[in-house]
Design an enzyme around this catalytic site. Sequence first.
Site, short mmCIF file in Angstrom:
data_model
loop_
_atom_site.label_atom_id
_atom_site.label_comp_id
_atom_site.label_asym_id
_atom_site.label_seq_id
_atom_site.Cartn_x
_atom_site.Cartn_y
_atom_site.Cartn_z
N GLY A 159 -24.03 -8.50 -21.40
CA GLY A 159 -23.91 -9.83 -20.80
C GLY A 159 -25.26 -10.51 -20.66
O GLY A 159 -25.35 -11.71 -20.42
N ARG A 160 -26.31 -9.74 -20.75
CA ARG A 160 -27.66 -10.32 -20.66
C ARG A 160 -28.62 -9.58 -21.57
O ARG A 160 -29.79 -9.45 -21.28
CB ARG A 160 -28.16 -10.25 -19.22
CG ARG A 160 -28.16 -8.83 -18.74
CD ARG A 160 -28.71 -8.58 -17.42
NE ARG A 160 -28.05 -7.36 -16.94
CZ ARG A 160 -28.32 -6.76 -15.84
NH1 ARG A 160 -29.24 -7.22 -15.06
NH2 ARG A 160 -27.67 -5.67 -15.49
N ASP A 216 -29.60 2.35 -17.45
CA ASP A 216 -29.34 1.42 -16.36
C ASP A 216 -30.13 1.80 -15.10
O ASP A 216 -29.75 2.71 -14.37
CB ASP A 216 -27.85 1.28 -16.02
CG ASP A 216 -27.60 0.02 -15.21
OD1 ASP A 216 -28.39 -0.26 -14.29
OD2 ASP A 216 -26.63 -0.69 -15.48
N ARG A 271 -36.02 -2.94 -24.25
CA ARG A 271 -35.56 -1.57 -24.03
C ARG A 271 -35.35 -0.92 -25.39
O ARG A 271 -34.81 -1.56 -26.30
CB ARG A 271 -34.26 -1.63 -23.24
CG ARG A 271 -33.63 -0.29 -22.99
CD ARG A 271 -32.62 -0.38 -21.87
NE ARG A 271 -31.37 -1.02 -22.28
CZ ARG A 271 -30.30 -1.13 -21.48
NH1 ARG A 271 -30.35 -0.65 -20.25
NH2 ARG A 271 -29.21 -1.73 -21.89
N ASP A 273 -19.67 2.76 -18.03
CA ASP A 273 -20.44 1.93 -18.96
C ASP A 273 -21.94 2.21 -18.83
O ASP A 273 -22.72 1.72 -19.64
CB ASP A 273 -20.16 0.44 -18.74
CG ASP A 273 -20.36 0.01 -17.30
OD1 ASP A 273 -19.73 0.61 -16.41
OD2 ASP A 273 -21.17 -0.89 -17.05
N ARG A 285 -22.13 4.06 -24.95
CA ARG A 285 -21.76 4.53 -23.63
C ARG A 285 -20.35 5.13 -23.68
O ARG A 285 -19.59 4.85 -24.62
CB ARG A 285 -21.74 3.34 -22.65
CG ARG A 285 -23.00 2.53 -22.67
CD ARG A 285 -22.69 1.04 -22.79
NE ARG A 285 -23.91 0.25 -23.05
CZ ARG A 285 -24.74 -0.17 -22.12
NH1 ARG A 285 -24.46 0.06 -20.85
NH2 ARG A 285 -25.83 -0.84 -22.43
N GLY A 308 -19.64 -5.38 -21.76
CA GLY A 308 -20.46 -5.71 -22.93
C GLY A 308 -21.81 -6.21 -22.50
O GLY A 308 -22.08 -6.37 -21.31
N GLY A 350 -27.09 -14.36 -17.81
CA GLY A 350 -27.70 -13.71 -18.96
C GLY A 350 -29.20 -13.48 -18.83
O GLY A 350 -29.85 -13.04 -19.78
P1 AMP Z 1 -24.60 -3.36 -14.71
O1 AMP Z 1 -24.14 -3.42 -13.31
O2 AMP Z 1 -26.06 -3.69 -14.86
O3 AMP Z 1 -24.26 -2.08 -15.38
O4 AMP Z 1 -23.85 -4.53 -15.50
C1 AMP Z 1 -22.47 -4.57 -15.57
C2 AMP Z 1 -22.04 -5.71 -16.47
O5 AMP Z 1 -22.46 -6.97 -15.96
C3 AMP Z 1 -22.60 -5.62 -17.88
O6 AMP Z 1 -21.62 -6.06 -18.77
C4 AMP Z 1 -23.78 -6.57 -17.82
O7 AMP Z 1 -24.10 -7.08 -19.09
C5 AMP Z 1 -23.24 -7.66 -16.91
N1 AMP Z 1 -24.33 -8.38 -16.25
C6 AMP Z 1 -25.15 -7.94 -15.28
N2 AMP Z 1 -26.05 -8.86 -14.92
C7 AMP Z 1 -25.81 -9.96 -15.67
C8 AMP Z 1 -26.41 -11.28 -15.77
N3 AMP Z 1 -27.45 -11.65 -15.03
N4 AMP Z 1 -25.87 -12.12 -16.67
C9 AMP Z 1 -24.82 -11.78 -17.42
N5 AMP Z 1 -24.23 -10.57 -17.38
C10 AMP Z 1 -24.71 -9.67 -16.52
MG MG Z 2 -25.18 -1.33 -17.05
#
Ligand code: AMP
Ligand code: MG
Length: 475
Positions: free
Chosen positions: A92-93, A260, A176, A250, A183, A90, A126
Amino acid sequence: MSTPDAPKFTNSYATLPERFYTKMQATPVASPGLLRLNRSLATEMGLDADWLASEDGLAMLAGNAMPPGADPLAQVYAGHQFGGWSPRLGDGRALLLGEVDAPGGAHWDIQLKGSGPTPYSRMGDGRAWLGPVIREYVVSEAMHALGVPTTRALAAVSTGEVVLREDRMPGAILTRTASSHLRVGTFQYFAAQQDEDGLRALLAFAIARHSPELAPDDAIGFLKAVVAAQAELVAKWMGLGFIHGVMNTDNCHIGGLTIDYGPCAFMDAYDPRKVFSSIDQHGRYAYGAQPEILVWNLAQLATSLLPLINSDVDAAVEAAQEALHRFGPFYTEAWKTVFFAKLGLTEGGEAEIALVQDLLRAMSENQADFTLTFRGLADGSAREHFVDPTAFDAWAKGWSKHSADTALIRASNPAFIPRNHKIERAITQAVSGDLSLFHRLCDVLARPFDDQPGHEDLQQAPVEQELVRQTFCGT
Ligand code: AMP
Ligand code: MG
């Protein structure tokens, strides 16, 4: 002078059932500053760029204030990350603020990335720091200019706050925009919970956004559309030497957009086994592996959709397989279109396929720079990029029997790509307060197929000490 207009938002995702998201506000930041605003995109979206640049606009881009109609929420999804199943990921940030309806009728999701923790943050804070925000801004906008479907970057702002990574880094937020943020993993989330009602609502939403010509419950038609869009997308990546780096489900967009920009990079010297991402130890997402991994991801989508395809499981599986099997021919056609054009050819058959493959083989044996070699086909300079230029000459004998169209070569092979070592330098300079290289990269990469005298330094391949060997997820 008219006063600038605040955008009018709606949020159709917020009308879906509550288990699709968590509604919440962004965490305010101390002292927002505008780093860059994408005025041409704002216009395309029907937004008033002057309002976005105003104090009220900046407050929205930083998550400090919401315009009327915005209904911010974090979307939930799941996904396979490097093959391992995560039942709940989901935003997360990130937060989806809502959408605007552009003059042509298109819907644009507007999302803030780096807007503070959500229930999906797991161990993360986040937040985003300046580096990944600059990388995503530069590369996603370059991809758009290169003709590749992608999420876009509307703005980058600084937060005036520090983000803790290996070091204390300046915080930033990227705005963005995209036709949706759906996804493969969004479908997987509901499928894994055997939530058929949820799946059905998601399918109808996705079809309305991306394939409005289909009936809202046409799961197989939808699967075929995603297969076609993704096949075309990855063929375009291959034609540019682009390595996504984190093709988890995702990060696989159901509208066929590149999404991404974490550890992505464009190759310098051609090597089909090339990997950049520091976490991709086994080359799962290497350049040459991308089409196959895509099929794997699409199979996860097909599996998720089975209950909506047919209540008879065998019939559903058969229909899904038939849809997936279309990938091969679709991808081959898309690949031919891309690579034939790179050689200046408008059509071809087996002989021309072999011609492309022979060139790629010679390039990998000679550490030839992918971008400079193809661009050099237009002006005779390609051979200079081979360790042994006679290897190129041998290949060019065969090529010369075709009547290649030089204008097509120039229109199909960029002079400029976002070179990794330049992005790294732009980030380093930006961290110390100098945004000039960031802005110059954006400006030059908006016209990647034009020669741009005075910017030759951005064309050149890295010298040994400039080589970037690894990229890191932008967390
Ligand atoms: P990603 O590797 O960018 O595709 O992220 C994978 C998951 O990790 C997703 O659910 C993101 O929202 C979460 N995520 C990545 N970086 C952060 C962050 N700095 N804080 C919180 N969630 C994160
Ligand atoms: Mg991602």
